[in-house]
Write a protein that holds these residues in place. Structure first.
Motif, short mmCIF file in Angstrom:
data_model
loop_
_atom_site.label_atom_id
_atom_site.label_comp_id
_atom_site.label_asym_id
_atom_site.label_seq_id
_atom_site.Cartn_x
_atom_site.Cartn_y
_atom_site.Cartn_z
N LEU A 1 10.76 3.97 -4.35
CA LEU A 1 9.45 4.15 -4.96
C LEU A 1 8.33 3.88 -3.97
CD1 LEU A 1 10.03 2.48 -8.44
CD2 LEU A 1 9.63 4.92 -8.01
N ALA A 2 8.51 2.85 -3.13
CA ALA A 2 7.45 2.45 -2.21
C ALA A 2 7.30 3.42 -1.04
CB ALA A 2 7.71 1.04 -1.69
N SER A 3 8.45 3.92 -0.51
CA SER A 3 8.32 4.67 0.75
C SER A 3 9.38 5.74 0.99
CB SER A 3 8.33 3.69 1.93
OG SER A 3 9.59 3.03 2.00
N GLY A 4 10.09 6.15 -0.05
CA GLY A 4 11.11 7.18 0.14
C GLY A 4 10.52 8.58 0.17
N ARG A 5 11.13 9.45 0.99
CA ARG A 5 10.66 10.84 1.04
C ARG A 5 11.76 11.74 1.57
NH1 ARG A 5 8.67 8.05 5.32
NH2 ARG A 5 8.63 9.05 7.35
N PRO A 6 11.81 12.97 1.07
CA PRO A 6 12.82 13.91 1.57
C PRO A 6 12.47 14.38 2.98
CG PRO A 6 11.44 14.97 -0.08
CD PRO A 6 10.99 13.55 0.02
N ASP A 7 13.50 14.75 3.71
CA ASP A 7 13.34 15.29 5.07
C ASP A 7 14.39 16.38 5.22
OD1 ASP A 7 12.63 15.54 7.80
OD2 ASP A 7 14.25 14.18 8.38
N SER A 8 14.02 17.60 4.80
CA SER A 8 14.96 18.72 4.79
C SER A 8 16.14 18.35 3.89
CB SER A 8 15.38 19.05 6.22
OG SER A 8 16.23 20.17 6.25
N ASP A 9 17.37 18.38 4.40
CA ASP A 9 18.53 18.04 3.58
C ASP A 9 18.91 16.57 3.73
OD1 ASP A 9 19.35 18.25 6.19
OD2 ASP A 9 21.24 19.26 5.71
N ARG A 10 18.00 15.77 4.26
CA ARG A 10 18.23 14.33 4.43
C ARG A 10 17.17 13.58 3.62
NH1 ARG A 10 18.28 16.12 10.49
NH2 ARG A 10 16.17 16.47 9.82
N TYR A 11 17.26 12.24 3.63
CA TYR A 11 16.28 11.44 2.91
C TYR A 11 15.87 10.27 3.78
CZ TYR A 11 13.75 9.56 -1.03
OH TYR A 11 12.74 9.12 -1.86
N LEU A 12 14.58 9.93 3.74
CA LEU A 12 14.05 8.84 4.55
C LEU A 12 13.59 7.70 3.67
CD1 LEU A 12 11.81 10.88 7.03
CD2 LEU A 12 14.21 10.23 7.31
N LEU A 13 13.99 6.48 4.05
CA LEU A 13 13.44 5.27 3.45
C LEU A 13 12.52 4.66 4.48
CD1 LEU A 13 16.60 3.72 1.73
CD2 LEU A 13 14.61 4.75 0.61
N VAL B 1 -0.63 -1.81 -4.80
CA VAL B 1 0.01 -2.48 -5.93
C VAL B 1 0.21 -3.93 -5.53
CG1 VAL B 1 1.97 -2.47 -7.52
CG2 VAL B 1 1.27 -0.35 -6.41
N ARG B 2 -0.19 -4.84 -6.41
CA ARG B 2 0.02 -6.25 -6.08
C ARG B 2 0.27 -7.07 -7.34
NH1 ARG B 2 -5.96 -6.84 -3.81
NH2 ARG B 2 -7.07 -6.73 -5.77
N THR B 3 1.04 -8.12 -7.16
CA THR B 3 1.29 -9.05 -8.25
C THR B 3 0.16 -10.05 -8.30
OG1 THR B 3 2.46 -10.70 -6.91
CG2 THR B 3 3.79 -8.88 -7.83
N ALA B 4 0.09 -10.77 -9.39
CA ALA B 4 -0.77 -11.95 -9.44
C ALA B 4 -0.07 -13.03 -8.60
CB ALA B 4 -0.91 -12.41 -10.89
N MET B 5 -0.79 -14.08 -8.23
CA MET B 5 -0.15 -15.23 -7.58
C MET B 5 0.85 -15.80 -8.58
SD MET B 5 -1.41 -15.39 -4.55
CE MET B 5 -0.91 -17.00 -3.96
N VAL C 1 0.87 -1.17 0.00
CA VAL C 1 0.00 0.00 0.00
C VAL C 1 0.91 1.22 0.00
CG1 VAL C 1 -1.74 1.29 1.31
CG2 VAL C 1 -1.81 -1.22 1.25
N VAL C 2 0.65 2.15 -0.89
CA VAL C 2 1.47 3.36 -0.99
C VAL C 2 0.59 4.60 -0.80
CG1 VAL C 2 3.27 2.31 -2.42
CG2 VAL C 2 1.28 3.33 -3.53
N ASP C 3 1.23 5.74 -0.59
CA ASP C 3 0.47 6.95 -0.29
C ASP C 3 0.11 7.79 -1.51
OD1 ASP C 3 3.00 7.90 -0.86
OD2 ASP C 3 3.23 9.05 0.98
N ARG C 4 0.68 7.46 -2.67
CA ARG C 4 0.43 8.28 -3.86
C ARG C 4 0.34 7.41 -5.11
NH1 ARG C 4 2.10 11.61 -0.37
NH2 ARG C 4 2.00 13.84 -0.38
N LEU C 5 -0.48 7.85 -6.06
CA LEU C 5 -0.68 7.07 -7.28
C LEU C 5 0.60 6.96 -8.10
CD1 LEU C 5 -2.64 5.48 -9.01
CD2 LEU C 5 -3.30 7.64 -10.12
#
Length: 196
Positions: A117-129, A78-82, A45-49
């Motif tokens: 792609l799944a959960s990365g985001r900027p945090d000021s001059d740092r980056y969060l995974l 987002v999900r794969t088929a079995m 599950v992600v926060d943006r399309l």
């Protein structure tokens, strides 16, 4: 025009194993019987399309069928088929019903791209995974795996609902940027993509 790094995600051929980066993020994998033999489904599950669309593209490049749906809360899923090709990944990344990190797992360029792609985001001059808040036992092993690939992070937010690995410093951010490659198209993706 930036020069493509030899180590970046675009220089590595796609493989099903790339998708383990989704499991480093809040992704899930489940095994079920499928026509007599076990098969597994990977989902996140992600926060943006834009994230869902870029992950779907990555999954399709790895040769798996993929769909984008919506959760009951109307967030992208987002999900794969079995697929039988995901069973080995499911066995490596779970102990019983609990998500775990395989002891020798190292995030390569495409795994880092999937995670970003799944959960990365900027945090000021740092980056969060982003990490999985429902799998706290994965947090320290994932931090260790990142250290082993030369991107030493700081583990933050472990008591809250948004745990993450924080990457700071020019050298570490450069290494991350070099690995994940170019952002997907669009201003929103660019705003969430790591940069130095």
């Amino acid at each position: 025009m930036s020069q493509l790094s030899f180590f970046s995600a675009e220089s590595v051929p796609p493989a099903v194993a790339d998708l383990t980066g989704i499991l480093a993020a809040p992704g899930q994998i489940a095994v079920a019987g499928h026509g007599g033999e076990p098969a597994a489904r990977l989902s996140v599950v992600v926060d943006r399309l834009w994230r869902a669309e870029a992950l779907a593209e990555l999954i399709a490049e790895a040769g798996l069928q993929v769909e984008i749906a919506r959760t009951d809360e109307d967030t992208p899923l987002v999900r794969t088929a079995m697929d039988t090709r995901l069973v080995a990944m499911a066995r490596e990344w779970t102990r019983g019903a609990v998500k775990t990190v395989p002891p020798r797992w190292l995030p390569g360029p495409r795994e880092l791209r999937a995670w970003t792609l799944a959960s990365g985001r900027p945090d000021s001059d740092r980056y969060l995974l982003g990490l999985d808040p429902h799998a706290p036992d994965t947090h320290s092993p994932l931090a260790s795996a990142m250290m082993r690939v030369g991107i030493a992070p700081t583990l933050i937010g472990t008591r809250g609902t948004h745990p993450a690995l924080r990457i700071s410093g020019r050298r570490r951010l450069s290494r991350l940027v070099e690995n994940v490659g170019e952002p997907p198209e669009g201003a929103e993706a660019l705003a969430h993509w790591p940069r130095i």
